[in-house]
Design an enzyme around this catalytic site. Sequence first.
Site, PDB file in Angstrom:
ATOM      1  N   GLU A 280       0.869  -1.189   0.000  1.00 43.81           N
ATOM      2  CA  GLU A 280       0.000   0.000   0.000  1.00 43.81           C
ATOM      3  C   GLU A 280       0.899   1.231   0.000  1.00 43.81           C
ATOM      4  OE1 GLU A 280      -2.843  -0.071   3.184  1.00 43.81           O
ATOM      5  OE2 GLU A 280      -3.844  -1.843   2.410  1.00 43.81           O
ATOM      6  N   TRP A 282       0.330   4.229  -0.122  1.00 41.06           N
ATOM      7  CA  TRP A 282      -0.232   5.432   0.506  1.00 41.06           C
ATOM      8  C   TRP A 282      -0.381   5.321   2.034  1.00 41.06           C
ATOM      9  CZ3 TRP A 282      -2.465   1.595  -2.217  1.00 41.06           C
ATOM     10  CH2 TRP A 282      -3.404   0.824  -1.537  1.00 41.06           C
ATOM     11  N   HIS A 283      -0.193   4.128   2.559  1.00 35.60           N
ATOM     12  CA  HIS A 283      -0.473   3.909   3.987  1.00 35.60           C
ATOM     13  C   HIS A 283       0.816   4.050   4.809  1.00 35.60           C
ATOM     14  CE1 HIS A 283      -2.702   1.703   7.341  1.00 35.60           C
ATOM     15  NE2 HIS A 283      -1.446   1.646   7.747  1.00 35.60           N
TER      16      HIS A 283
HETATM   17 ZN   LIG Z   1      -4.556   2.785   5.414  1.00 36.99          ZN
END
Ligand SMILES: [Zn+2]
Length: 309
Positions: A280, A282-283
């Site tokens: 991910e 963006w996390h």
């Molecule tokens: Zn997240």
Amino acid sequence: MKKRGRFSTRKRNRTNKWMNIIVGIFFILIVASIIFIGVNGWNVRQAIESVRGETEQPSEFQEIVPNPDEHVLTDDEVGNDHQEAKEPEEMPLKKVEEPQITPDNKVKVEPKKKSAPVQEKPSSSIGYIEGQELPDKPKYVKGILIASKQYPLPKDFAPGESKEARAAFDEMAAEALLSGIKLQAFSTYRSYDYQVTLYNRYVERDGQEAADRYSARPGYSEHQTGLAFDIGEVNHEKHWASTSFGETEAGKWLGANAYQYGFILRYPKGKEEITGYMHESWHYRYVGKEKALQIFKRNITLEEYLGIQ
Ligand SMILES: [Zn+2]
């Protein structure tokens, strides 16, 4: 009379010849269309779109695509920061319709191929401990609060968004702005109850196995810690909660600089079996500057850093 008769016969023959050619062409066109639609999986819409050269996935396909993130769940995000005027209900629909992965023709096939082996891998649906109950107290290792598929949080653990993490984010965003990048944390704290709503919605829609691939079960989301920040770029919403974010300037900037502000990329590429989640881009997870530096320098995951993999 004879002459005339011969003439009209010839004319009729010629007309027949043309009729045959026209019928032949039609026949070829129809066969070609059938073959073309067949190649596109008997999906007329997809066939038409592939003629148009569009890269967007037809909705039938979208539903099959395992969304690699828990952020289809981001309706609340928008509610969280109040910077977007969108209705919360609009978010999941919009997110699902958007191609989650880069708008690259190749990805049309990629997720389909992936979906089968993913079920065998511990990267998403597996990783939960069968029959595990939520604990009474959250788990801290080396002073770091942990939320993962092995270490869930108590139901009533509701710290809200971390002020320290928010301050660090603001500092980071101010620095990014100097490079012309306008960062926005579009999802941070998510309550247990909210995760219940989201998770159930996805289970109902896609079934539990599929939902587990992209959505954390209630109590297991790192967003419940208040320390997880889903980061995107203002006016580039199409890359929010999408793998494509990693390819953008903002995604690259974060990957290279976030550690200086105490944030780590929580679910890196190639570490799915350790973190339990697909990559991910963006996390980000706030762990403080010192620990973030260590994790970044050693190029390891939080699990490896804490020795809890
Ligand atoms: Zn997240």
